[in-house]
Structures are given as structure tokens and as C-alpha cells.
Design a protein around this motif. Sequence first.
Motif, PDB file in Angstrom:
ATOM      1  N   ASP A  66       0.849  -1.189   0.000  1.00 44.58           N
ATOM      2  CA  ASP A  66       0.000   0.000   0.000  1.00 44.58           C
ATOM      3  C   ASP A  66       0.887   1.242   0.000  1.00 44.58           C
ATOM      4  O   ASP A  66       1.989   1.240   0.546  1.00 44.58           O
ATOM      5  CB  ASP A  66      -0.965   0.006   1.192  1.00 44.58           C
ATOM      6  CG  ASP A  66      -0.349  -0.535   2.477  1.00 44.58           C
ATOM      7  OD1 ASP A  66       0.889  -0.643   2.558  1.00 44.58           O
ATOM      8  OD2 ASP A  66      -1.103  -0.852   3.407  1.00 44.58           O
ATOM      9  N   HIS A 125       3.299   3.179   5.225  1.00 42.16           N
ATOM     10  CA  HIS A 125       3.167   2.702   3.850  1.00 42.16           C
ATOM     11  C   HIS A 125       4.346   3.113   2.978  1.00 42.16           C
ATOM     12  O   HIS A 125       4.604   2.478   1.950  1.00 42.16           O
ATOM     13  CB  HIS A 125       1.858   3.194   3.235  1.00 42.16           C
ATOM     14  CG  HIS A 125       0.632   2.681   3.924  1.00 42.16           C
ATOM     15  ND1 HIS A 125      -0.641   2.975   3.500  1.00 42.16           N
ATOM     16  CD2 HIS A 125       0.492   1.876   5.007  1.00 42.16           C
ATOM     17  CE1 HIS A 125      -1.522   2.387   4.295  1.00 42.16           C
ATOM     18  NE2 HIS A 125      -0.853   1.721   5.231  1.00 42.16           N
ATOM     19  N   GLN A 144      -0.560  -0.431  -4.386  1.00 47.24           N
ATOM     20  CA  GLN A 144      -1.979  -0.079  -4.285  1.00 47.24           C
ATOM     21  C   GLN A 144      -2.214   1.248  -3.572  1.00 47.24           C
ATOM     22  O   GLN A 144      -1.736   1.462  -2.462  1.00 47.24           O
ATOM     23  CB  GLN A 144      -2.721  -1.184  -3.539  1.00 47.24           C
ATOM     24  CG  GLN A 144      -4.226  -0.935  -3.456  1.00 47.24           C
ATOM     25  CD  GLN A 144      -4.829  -1.498  -2.211  1.00 47.24           C
ATOM     26  OE1 GLN A 144      -4.800  -2.699  -1.993  1.00 47.24           O
ATOM     27  NE2 GLN A 144      -5.407  -0.644  -1.368  1.00 47.24           N
ATOM     28  N   GLU A 204      -5.520   2.627   0.557  1.00 48.94           N
ATOM     29  CA  GLU A 204      -5.842   1.610   1.572  1.00 48.94           C
ATOM     30  C   GLU A 204      -6.529   2.242   2.779  1.00 48.94           C
ATOM     31  O   GLU A 204      -7.457   1.654   3.344  1.00 48.94           O
ATOM     32  CB  GLU A 204      -4.577   0.877   2.018  1.00 48.94           C
ATOM     33  CG  GLU A 204      -4.830  -0.281   2.978  1.00 48.94           C
ATOM     34  CD  GLU A 204      -5.012   0.123   4.438  1.00 48.94           C
ATOM     35  OE1 GLU A 204      -5.833  -0.512   5.139  1.00 48.94           O
ATOM     36  OE2 GLU A 204      -4.364   1.099   4.868  1.00 48.94           O
ATOM     37  N   ALA A 256      -8.297  -1.195  -2.900  1.00 44.50           N
ATOM     38  CA  ALA A 256      -8.452  -2.592  -3.319  1.00 44.50           C
ATOM     39  C   ALA A 256      -9.728  -2.779  -4.123  1.00 44.50           C
ATOM     40  O   ALA A 256      -9.771  -3.533  -5.096  1.00 44.50           O
ATOM     41  CB  ALA A 256      -8.446  -3.512  -2.100  1.00 44.50           C
ATOM     42  N   GLU A 281      -7.956  -3.751   7.294  1.00 40.41           N
ATOM     43  CA  GLU A 281      -7.357  -3.216   6.066  1.00 40.41           C
ATOM     44  C   GLU A 281      -7.957  -3.875   4.835  1.00 40.41           C
ATOM     45  O   GLU A 281      -8.465  -5.001   4.886  1.00 40.41           O
ATOM     46  CB  GLU A 281      -5.842  -3.309   6.165  1.00 40.41           C
ATOM     47  CG  GLU A 281      -5.138  -4.519   5.719  1.00 40.41           C
ATOM     48  CD  GLU A 281      -4.149  -4.109   4.637  1.00 40.41           C
ATOM     49  OE1 GLU A 281      -4.642  -3.868   3.527  1.00 40.41           O
ATOM     50  OE2 GLU A 281      -2.942  -4.033   4.911  1.00 40.41           O
ATOM     51  N   ASP A 282      -7.907  -3.143   3.712  1.00 43.39           N
ATOM     52  CA  ASP A 282      -8.649  -3.620   2.541  1.00 43.39           C
ATOM     53  C   ASP A 282      -7.952  -4.735   1.780  1.00 43.39           C
ATOM     54  O   ASP A 282      -8.484  -5.222   0.781  1.00 43.39           O
ATOM     55  CB  ASP A 282      -9.027  -2.465   1.619  1.00 43.39           C
ATOM     56  CG  ASP A 282      -7.854  -1.824   0.893  1.00 43.39           C
ATOM     57  OD1 ASP A 282      -6.696  -2.223   1.127  1.00 43.39           O
ATOM     58  OD2 ASP A 282      -8.094  -0.899   0.072  1.00 43.39           O
ATOM     59  N   PHE A 283      -6.804  -5.212   2.250  1.00 45.01           N
ATOM     60  CA  PHE A 283      -6.232  -6.442   1.712  1.00 45.01           C
ATOM     61  C   PHE A 283      -7.233  -7.581   1.864  1.00 45.01           C
ATOM     62  O   PHE A 283      -7.194  -8.571   1.128  1.00 45.01           O
ATOM     63  CB  PHE A 283      -4.915  -6.768   2.437  1.00 45.01           C
ATOM     64  CG  PHE A 283      -4.157  -7.927   1.859  1.00 45.01           C
ATOM     65  CD1 PHE A 283      -3.483  -7.810   0.659  1.00 45.01           C
ATOM     66  CD2 PHE A 283      -4.113  -9.149   2.523  1.00 45.01           C
ATOM     67  CE1 PHE A 283      -2.785  -8.883   0.120  1.00 45.01           C
ATOM     68  CE2 PHE A 283      -3.415 -10.228   2.000  1.00 45.01           C
ATOM     69  CZ  PHE A 283      -2.743 -10.093   0.787  1.00 45.01           C
TER      70      PHE A 283
END
Length: 441
Positions: A126, A152, A184, A187, A193, A382-384
Motif C-alpha cells: 500500500d 506505507h 496499491q 488503503e 483494493a 485493512e482492505d487487503f
Amino acid sequence: MCIRDSPKTPKTVKRCDKHGWKKILVFNGICCNMDKVLRLSKLTQQFQTQYGVNMSEIIALRKSIHQEAEVALTEYKTQKKIIDFLLAKGANPKQLHKIAGTGVIYDIANSHPQNGNSTNMCIRADIDALPQTETSGVPYACKTGAAHSCGHDGHTATLLAASEVFIKNAHKVPPGKRLRLLFQPGEETFEGAERVIAENGVSGIGEIYALHNHGSGTGTVKIKEGSMLSGVIHFKVCVKGKSSHGSFPDKGFDPITALSYVHSSLHSLICMEQCEKGPRPACTVGYVQGGTAFNIIPETATMEGSLRVFSKEMEEKMLGGIENIVDNVPGAFGCKGKLELRRKIPPVMNHKVPMQHLLRAIEAVMGKDVIVPMRSAEMSSEDFALYTERIPGAYFFIGGRDPDAPLIINHNSSFDYNDKIIAPSAFVWVKLVEQRFGILF
């Protein structure tokens, strides 16, 4: 191990264990093995020598990204720095693409692999910062109202260091296999994502990996199978009343008072919740707005917050409770409440097989003794998770807190990334790809 409230001057003692006599730093009775700290320095030297990566250049780039921090989906300068670095190291421009507006993907493959191939790998970093005024005091501190207080910049630098190795050795990637490097954006707002997926940024990927820095001891790895991080729901509550002069509260309906009772009821809901499996859910409010002047009862008052859970069952139960509170509590004050669910992110899941691959790489680079299995998932989100909801994947924490340093957690305006963990982390990514592709770089 997270070492809290460490004194400025640690005490050095010796102890004997199965590995022999070793020096130990003791902080308030908590021990930190000095060998682990020294090992990181040796790994950095080994990474530089073995793969020809100039870590001084990588760290300088990390500080440049830090100094020009950019918040979610505005990371244009960061994007340019990533692209410029990759091209300077010999990246094929035809395999380099922008994604999600301000992100970057770079594919390393000798031929296009078939969808569903388990060795279609992706490693994600990120790249965005937080809307926060930095107070770290470092010479390269950002002065634009954004701050890399979640680290990040370090995640980006880590993947760039590994990228240099991958680019130099692209010819060794076996035909039919592909490595995708994903830088990415967005985040922190849970938008990046989502956009990557919508733009087919992970289409055909068979396994995906990521890391995050952590407040535990420098070089400590934390990981667990199953839910690694909580799911999060961003919610907004709006209470509508009736405006009036402050001297005539009986002529209006006060939405601020009603909202305050909604807020306290949310905390009561959490306190009453009993969880037999896993940690208790968390509900916090971080934004409240109501009124324009001290002597006016406003028409509306709003608040926004987050609900964090670890299972679908708990999510449904807690949302039911919140809806009940918002529907009923404001009515006691002559007001009406409305609940809006603005964004929902599932828990980050570590799938068994990818996690085994990741553990094998970590052990090969850093040793088994650095790994601390997590007893339960962490409350952060987190958007992972949007990737691991669709694709088998694995995610790990690497500690960055030096033994003599105070605890400064992520999102604190004084936070700065520990450069000692960049090369060892990049080494793990390189080893993971070597092992999965059956090659040596």
C-alpha cells in the motif's frame, strides 16, 4: 515482543539457554534478544551483496516518499517515483501499467500464464498516507498536512527493493508463470483494493501476499492462520430533531442530546457482549458534528464510527443491536434516527497453504525463532481483506520497535518507519518467489 515503557538505559545481562550464552537487553523485566537485532544488520548486508541492491538508494527513496506524503487516491507523486524507479532498474514499459488512478502494477513473466495457475503470484504494497500533521521531527518530515504515520512509505520501499531483484532476473522466471507487483493506493479509506478489483487488477492471480509493520520488537514476525485482522464497518448515524433558540429548549427537540445517548448506548452494547470464541467486537466513534452556534438547538446532529468484528455471525448480531438503538433511543427525545452503512470490509484471512509458503520463506531468511504465533486476530482492519475474500493469500506483521525506543503506534503523528526492517522484509519477498517458482535469483 512488544516492550512497553522501556527505560532510557537498558540493562545488559547474560543467560544460558539451548542456544548457549547470549546477551539480552532487559527493559522493566522484559527481555529482547540482541542477536535478533544484530541479525537484521547482517541480513541487510547479505541482501545487498547477494542481489546487488543499493539499500542506501532504497532508504533515500523511502524518505523522499515520506517527505511528499499523499493521502488516498491522490498519490500522483508517489506513483511517478515508483514508475521512475522501476524503469531505471530496467522494467519493461509494456508490462508496467497504472491502476486505480494512482496505483502501479508491474508484471514479470516470460509468457502469459493460464488463469487459475497457482503460481500466478501477486505481492502487494500500500502506498497512501494519512490526512494528519506530522510531528515526528525527522529532517524529512512531511509539511503538507499528510503523514506516513502508518508506514506505507516503508512497505512501498520494501517492495521496490525486491522489485529490483525481480527485474534483474526476469529471464529466470519459468515460462507460464507470472509475478505481479501491485503498488496499491487508497488503503486508508478502503477504496484502493475495491478499485483494483473492479479494474481486473488481480484477475487470474492464484495467490496474493502482503506485510505490515508492527509495534512489536524489531524483526519479530507475527502471524496466524484464519482471521488475521478484524472486519470493519464504517457507519454514520444522523439524528433529526427540531431547531429552537437555546433559551427555549422546550420549543424544540435536541438532536445533540439524543445523539449523545445513542453514543453511550453503543458502548453499553459492546460491554454486554460476551464472546466464547475470539476477541470481543469493538465500536468506536471518531467524528461528531452538530450545531452552528452556542445558542441554537440545531436541526440535526451526526456521528461516524466503526464496528469491528471477526465473523459474519457477530457482524449480523452487532448490526442488529446498533439498528435497534438508532431506531428507538432518539424517539425518547422527540427525534428520529437514521443509520447508514457507508463501507464494509471483511476480516483479513490467512489461508492455510499460502501461509505455509510464506512461513517457509520467513524461516529461510530470518529463522524460526523470530516468529511469534498470534493467539487472536488484531482489531485493526485493512482492505487487503477484499483480496483474501476472493483469492488464497497470506499476510504478516514485522516488528519495527527498537529495544530502547518508546512505543509509537501506527497513526500516531510522531510515527516513522524503521529502515532496519526494509531489506530483511524484501529478502522474504525474494525468497518466497524463488521457492514458489523453483528458481534462484
